[in-house]
Design an enzyme around this catalytic site. Structure first.
Site: not given
Ligand SMILES: [Zn+2]
Lengths: 486, 95, 479
Positions: A79, A154, A178
Site C-alpha cells: 500500500k 482504504s 481498511s
C-alpha cells in the site's frame, strides 16, 4: 495454470525446490500487471528495476542454499502508505506527489531483509480516509470481480492487486476496517493485527491510536506466513508491544472443535444486505457442523462506535496531517504571498475533499469549548466499547460477524454522501477502537458473483487462533481457487 | 447541531485551509450533518468512565541517551520545495 | 496613584535545555553551532511516518530537578500535543506535557533584603524544543534550521510569588545555580540554553486580585530581565493611571530601545487544541527510580552555603562566593581536607586564587597543582618559611607550572631567614651605621622604627622574618 495463480506458500515451495526462480515469479507479476492493471488500476507505481534486482539477489541466495526466510523471493505489493527509501510514496495524496522518502518503514525493512521483491506501490484512499478508494487523488481502483465496482478501501489497491493475481500478497493498513473490508469485497484474506503487534514506524499516520499495518493474501496460510515476517517488537515505535511472536503456522490446521464462537446480536441489524446475511448465517451453521459452539453475545455499545470512531480518528488526523505544509517536502503553493498563504493554499490544493472534511471535523472536535463534549466524551465511549469486548471474551474464544453490511458497491454510488459511506465501516471499526485483532476471510458469493467476507474478532494477541478458525472454514471450500473474471 | 458559516471559517483558519466559498457552504452542511449524527453520544452517561487514549498494552518505552548518525543535510533537504544552503526557505516571516 | 502605590506581581517560566547527548525523541546530537540542519533525521524533521521514542536521561533529569525543587514527582505523567503552525515546528505540533506534568508543587528559597523568601514552583514538565527561523535572510525569504528541533527542555513554572524585578532576578539566578549544580543545564542565557519568560501584572497595594498580565519574551540576560520587568511595571501603571486597561498579550523586550512592545503575530487568538499524544504511552516512573534519584541528589547550593559557614567558620559573604559554582566549592573542600583554618584558606581563594583564575582564564578543572600542594604553601606561610607576599609569587608559579611549593621556594630562594643570630647581626650593623636615627628614636620619635625595619629588610633582600626583625629591633632599641 499460470505462475501467478500459485499461492505464496506454493510459490515458496517451488522456489525452495528451485523449480522456479524469483526472477521468473517477479517477471510473471510484472507481465500480469501489464495485462490487467489498465483495467484494475491497483498500482500507483511499479518498481520494476528494484523488484528484479531484489529477485536476482534472492535467486543468488537460494542458489547458495542460504535463503533469508521462508518467503525469500516471493514478490509482494505495498500500500502506498509505507515509506520506501528511494521510491516515491504519496499516501494517495497530491500533497505528497514527488516525495521520495529517505528511509524505509520498519515493516518494509523486515520484508527486504526477508528477501521479498517489492513490486510496487498500491493505490489507496487519500491518507487512508475512505472505504472505496475513490478518495485517492490519482484514480479509483476497480474490483476485479466487477470492474464497475469498488474494491473497497482504504487498502483497495492492495486487495485488488492480490485478487487480480498481480502480486502474491500485499501489506495494507487498517484504521477502521481498511484491510478487512477490501478483503471481503475481493475474495481475499485480510488480517488487522492487535494494536501494537506490527510496527507503525514509517507508516504514514492517519489516526495513530487506531492505525495498524497487516497482511493481505489469497489464503489464510499465506496471511499467517506474511504476519510471521512483520509481527515484531520495534524499538522505534513506543506503542509496539514487547510480546513474543508465536509460530502462526503451528496450529493452523487444528480446527474449531470445542471452540466457543460468539455471535453478537448487534451485528445483525436492519440495513444489512439479505444475501450477505444469508451467507454469514450459512457460514455460522457450518462452524457448528465443524464442532464449534455458537454463543449469542451482546456488544451493547456497538451503535456508538461509528460516532466515536469519526470523532477520534478525525481529531488525531487533524494533528497528524499538520506536517503537510509545503516547507520540508511535498507540494507547495509556489505562488503564495507570505507565510500564511503558503500554509493555507498549499493545504487547500494538496488535500482532497474527504481529507479536508475530516481535518475540519477533527480540528473542531479538539477546539476550545468543544473538547469535552466531543473528543473527551468519545474517548470515554471508547472505553465502554472496549469493555463490551472484554466481557464477551470472558464467554467466547472469538466473535464472528459480517465484515461489511453490503457487498462491493458501485463506484460513484456513495461518493457524495459521506454519512452513508461511513456506515460501510460499522462492523469493522469497533475492533480498532478496542485495539483487537480482526480477520476477514472469504465465505461465499452473492448471486451476482460478488464476494462476501466473514469477520473474526479475537482477544489481544490471539491472531493465531483467528487464523486457525478462518482456516477451518477455508479448508472446506477453497474459494481462493476461484479466479476473478478478468 | 448546526454549524454556522462563521464557525466553519474559524475552524478552516485554525486548520490552515483556504476553503473556497463553495467549500465553506458544503462543509457547513456536511459537518452539521455529521455533528447531528455524533450527537447520540451525548445521551450516554459517561460521568464515571475513564477515557481511553491509548489502545496499547505497551509500557513507556525508553531509549538510552546515545547519539545516532543524523541524515546528511543533502538528504534532509532532498525533498524541500525551496532551500538556501542547507536551510529550508519560506516566504519572509513577519513578527 | 504613584508607582509606589501599586504592587507588581511576577511569575517566571523558565525553559532549560537538558544536557543530554541526543535529542529527546531521536538520536540526533544536541550540540550547538553546527551547520543548519546538520543534526537532523526523519524524526526531528517531522517526516511522514516517524514516531518518537523517549530519551530516558530526560526523565532522569526531570526527576532530579523535581526532587531538588521539592516537588511531588508523579508516578504517571502524560504526553500531549500542542498544535500550531510555524515553520520551526516541523510536525505542526509540539510534544509536551499539559494537564499531567511529571512534577508539581515545589519551592525554591531565595534571598531578599528582607531575608529568605519561599517562591512556590507550580510545575515542571518535559518537552521538545522548536527549531530556529532566521527571519530576514534577504530576498524576501526566511530560513529554517531544525538542528534545535527536538532538543529536550524542562519548563519550570513559578507561582506569581515574586514582587519586584530584583526578586525575579534573584529567583532566576538561584534557579540557574540549582540546575547547574544538578548537572542538567549549562546555564547559558546568551546561547539560549537557559531561557526565561516573565508574566507581569500590577495591582493596587493591599488588593488581593491580580491585574491583567502580560508575558514578556526575549529576556536573555539577568540585566534584560530586570530592565524589562521594571519597564513593564511602570508601563502598566501608566496605562492604569491614564484610565486605560492593561490587555493580556505577549510583549517582546526591545534591547535597543529599552522598551517592551506588543508581538502582533502572537495576538491572534491561539487555540492549541491540546490532546494526549497517541504515539507515546503514559510515562511511568517507579518508586525505586524516584528513591534512587533522591539518594543520588547532590548537595544543593543553599545547603552547601549553610554548611560552609558552620563547618569552616566562614562569613556568609565568603561562603556564598565559594559555593556559587560546584567545581569551586568542591576544590575548596578538597583543600580544606589538608588545611584546618577555613577562613585563611578562604582568604587565599577569594583573593589570589580567584584573581589568577580570572587573569589566566584557566578553568578550575585545568588547575596544574593539587589541593595538598596549596595546603603545603599555606602551611609554609604560617610557619614563616615564606612571607605572605612571597607566598603569592609561589602560588602564581604553582598555577603556571604545577611545581611543588617547596621546590619553587628553594629554586627561587624565597625562604625567609628565621635564624635569630643572622638577623641579630644585620640589626646590630644597621643600628651602628645609623646612630643619629637611634638617638632620635630614643628621644621619642617612634616613627623612625619603620625606617629601621626597612633598612634591615633591604639588607636581607626581603627574606628576613618580619616578626623576628621586629622583635630584635625593639629589644636592641631598649623597648
Ligand atoms: Zn533527529
Amino acid at each position: 495454470m499460470q505462475l501467478t495463480d500459485l499461492t505464496m506458500l506454493e510459490l515458496a515451495a517451488k522456489l525452495a525446490e528451485r523449480a522456479v526462480s524469483s526472477e521468473e515469479a517477479t517477471r510473471a507479476c510484472l507481465e500480469r500487471i501489464r495485462q490487467v492493471d489498465s483495467k484494475v488500476r491497483a498500482f500507483l507505481r511499479v518498481d520494476e528495476e528494484g523488484a528484479l534486482a531484489a529477485a536476482r539477489a534472492s535467486d543468488a541466495r537460494r542458489k547458495a542454499g542460504s535463503p533469508a526466510s521462508a518467503l525469500d523471493g516471493v514478490p509482494l505489493g505495498l500500500k502506498d502508505i509505507f515509506l520506501t527509501e528511494g521510491v516515491e510514496t504519496t499516501a494517495g495524496s497530491r500533497i505528497l506527489e514527488g516525495f521520495v522518502p529517505p528511509y524505509d518503514a520498519t515493516v518494509v525493512r523486515l520484508l527486504k531483509d526477508a528477501g521479498l521483491p517489492l513490486v510496487g506501490k498500491l493505490n489507496m484512499d487519500e491518507f487512508a480516509m475512505g472505504s472505496s478508494n475513490e478518495s485517492s487523488a490519482y484514480f479509483p481502483s476497480h474490483n476485479p470481480w466487477d470492474l464497475a465496482r469498488t474494491p473497497g478501501g482504504s487498502s483497495g489497491g492492495s486487495a485488488a492487486a492480490v485478487a487480480a493475481r498481480e502480486v502474491f500478497g500485499a501489506l495494507g493498513t487498517d484504521t477502521g476496517g481498511s484491510i478487512r473490508q477490501p478483503a471481503a469485497f475481493t475474495n481475499t484474506v485480510g488480517l488487522k493485527p492487535t494494536y501494537g503487534r506490527v510496527s507503525r514506524y514509517g507508516v504514514i499516520a492517519y489516526a495513530s491510536s487506531l492505525d495498524q499495518p497487516g497482511p493481505m493474501a489469497r489464503t489464510v496460510a499465506d496471511t499467517a506466513a506474511l504476519l510471521q515476517l512483520i509481527a515484531r517488537h520495534d524499538p522505534q515505535d513506543s506503542t509496539s508491544a514487547a510480546v513474543e511472536t508465536p509460530d502462526y503456522q503451528a496450529d493452523l490446521e487444528a480446527g474449531v472443535r470445542g471452540l466457543k464462537l460468539g455471535v453478537p446480536r448487534e451485528y445483525f441489524i436492519e440495513g444489512i444486505d439479505p444475501e450477505v446475511e444469508a451467507s454469514i448465517r450459512e457460514t455460522l451453521r457450518e462452524y457448528e457442523r465443524l464442532g464449534a459452539t455458537l454463543v449469542d453475545v451482546s456488544l451493547p455499545h456497538t451503535k456508538y462506535a461509528l460516532a466515536t470512531y469519526y470523532l477520534l480518528a478525525s481529531s488525531e488526523a487533524s494533528s497528524n496531517l499538520a506536517r503537510y505544509d509545503g516547507i520540508r517536502y511535498g507540494q507547495r503553493a509556489k505562488d503564495a504571498r507570505g507565510l500564511k498563504e503558503l500554509y493555507a493554499l498549499t493545504r487547500e490544493r494538496g488535500f482532497g475533499p474527504e481529507v479536508k472534511r475530516r481535518i475540519m471535523l477533527g480540528t473542531y472536535a479538539l477546539s476550545a469549548g468543544y473538547y469535552d463534549a466531543y473528543y473527551l466524551r468519545a474517548q470515554k465511549v471508547r472505553t465502554l466499547i472496549r469493555e463490551d469486548f472484554t466481557k464477551a471474551f470472558q464467554q467466547v474464544d472469538a466473535v464472528l460477524s459480517p465484515t461489511s453490511p453490503v457487498p462491493a458497491f458501485k463506484l460513484g454510488e456513495k461518493v457524495d454522501d459521506p454519512l452513508s459511506m461511513y456506515l460501510m465501516d460499522v462492523f469493522t471499526l469497533p475492533c480498532n477502537l478496542a485495539g483487537l485483532p480482526g480477520l476477514a476471510v472469504p465465505c461465499g458469493f452473492t448471486k451476482a458473483g460478488l464476494p462476501v467476507g466473514l469477520q473474526i474478532l479475537g482477544r489481544p494477541f490471539d491472531e493465531a487462533r483467528l487464523l486457525r478458525i478462518a482456516r477451518a472454514f477455508e479448508r472446506e471450500h477453497d474459494f481462493f481457487r476461484r479466479p476473478a473474471p478478468l | 447541531m448546526a454549524l454556522t458559516l462563521e464557525q466553519v471559517r474559524h475552524v478552516a483558519t485554525l486548520a490552515r485551509l483556504a476553503l473556497t466559498p463553495e467549500e465553506e457552504q458544503r462543509f457547513t452542511t456536511q459537518l452539521s450533518a455529521v455533528l447531528d449524527a455524533v450527537a447520540q453520544l451525548q445521551s450516554l452517561d459517561v460521568e464515571a468512565v475513564e477515557p481511553t487514549s491509548h489502545a496499547t498494552l505497551a509500557a513507556s518505552l525508553l531509549r538510552e541517551d546515545v547519539m545516532k548518525p543524523s541524515l546528511p543535510p543533502e538528504k534532509s533537504l532532498a525533498n524541500a520545495p525551496a532551500k538556501s544552503g542547507t536551510s529550508f526557505a519560506v516566504p519572509k516571516i513577519i513578527e | 496613584m504613584p508607582v509606589s502605590d501599586f504592587q507588581p506581581v511576577i511569575g517566571l517560566e523558565v525553559h532549560a535545555q537538558l544536557l543530554t547527548q541526543s535529542k529527546i525523541f531521536c538520536g540526533c546530537s544536541t550540540a550547538f553551532g553546527a551547520e543548519p540542519n546538520r543534526n537532523t533525521c526523519p524524526v526531528c524533521l517531522g517526516m511522514p511516518g516517524v514516531l518518537p521514542v523517549l530519551n530516558q536521561r530526560v526523565v532522569e533529569f526531570a526527576v532530579r530537578t523535581g526532587l531538588a525543587l521539592e516537588c511531588t514527582v508523579k508516578k504517571t505523567s502524560v504526553w500531549s500535543r500542542k498544535n500550531y503552525f510555524y515553520p520551526d515546528l516541523p510536525k505542526g505540533y509540539q510534544i509536551t506535557q499539559y494537564d499531567l506534568p511529571i512534577c508539581e508543587y515545589g519551592r525554591l528559597v531565595i534571598d531578599t533584603p528582607q531575608g529568605e523568601k519561599v517562591i512556590r514552583v507550580r510545575r515542571i514538565h518535559m518537552e521538545e524544543d522548536a527549531g530556529k527561523n532566521v527571519h530576514d535572510a534577504g530576498g524576501g525569504q526566511s530560513l529554517v534550521d531544525l538542528n534545535r528541533a527536538g532538543v529536550p527542555l524542562l519548563e519550570i513554572v513559578s507561582e506569581p510569588d515574586l514582587r519586584d524585578a530584583d526578586e525575579a532576578v534573584e529567583y532566576l539566578k538561584t534557579l540557574r545555580d540549582v540546575l547547574m549544580y544538578l548537572g542538567v543545564n549549562d546555564g547559558n542565557l546568551e546561547e539560549g540554553s537557559f531561557r526565561c519568560d516573565a508574566n507581569v501584572s500590577v495591582m493596587p497595594k493591599g488588593s488581593s486580585t491580580y491585574g491583567q498580565r502580560c508575558e514578556l519574551k526575549n529576556l536573555n540576560s539577568f540585566r534584560f530581565l530586570k530592565q524589562a520587568v521594571e519597564y513593564e511595571i511602570s508601563r502598566q501603571v501608566d496605562v492604569i493611571e491614564s484610565g486605560g486597561k492593561v490587555s493580556q498579550e505577549t510583549r517582546l523586550w526591545d534591547v535597543n530601545k529599552g522598551v517592551t512592545r506588543s508581538m502582533r503575530s502572537k495576538e491572534e487568538a491561539h487555540d492549541y487544541r491540546y490532546f494526549p499524544e497517541p504515539d507515546l504511552p503514559p510515562l511511568h516512573v517507579s518508586d525505586e527510580a524516584i528513591d534512587a534519584a533522591a539518594k543520588a541528589l547532590p548537595e544543593l547550593p543553599r545547603a552547601k552555603l549553610t554548611r560552609f559557614m558552620s563547618q569552616y567558620g566562614l562569613p556568609a559573604y565568603d561562603a556564598r562566593i565559594l559555593t556559587a559554582e560546584r567545581p569551586l566549592a568542591d576544590f575548596f573542600e578538597a583543600c580544606a581536607a589538608h588545611y584546618a583554618d577555613g577562613k585563611k584558606l578562604s582568604n587565599w581563594f577569594l583573593g589570589e586564587l580567584m584573581r589568577l583564575l580570572k587573569e589566566e582564564g584557566t578553568p578550575l578543572s585545568a588547575l596544574a597543582f593539587t589541593p595538598a600542594q596549596l595546603a603545603e604553601l599555606l602551611g609554609a606561610v604560617d610557619k614563616g618559611t615564606v612571607s605572605s607576599n612571597a607566598g603569592k609569587d609561589v602560588l602564581g608559579e604553582m598555577f603556571r607550572t604545577g611545581k611543588a611549593p617547596s621546590d619553587i621556594i628553594a629554586e627561587k630562594g624565597l625562604a625567609q631567614v628565621s635564624d635569630t643570630g643572622a638577623i641579630e647581626a644585620v640589626v646590630d650593623d644597621i643600628l651602628a651605621k645609623n646612630a643619629g636615627e637611634v638617638e632620635k628614636y630614643r628621644a621619642g620619635k617612634k616613627q623612625v622604627f619603620g625606617f629601621f625595619v626597612g633598612q634591615v629588610m633591604k639588607a636581607m633582600k626581603g627574606k628576613g622574618n618580619p616578626a623576628l626583625v621586629n622583635d630584635l629591633l625593639k629589644k636592641k632599641l631598649g623597648d
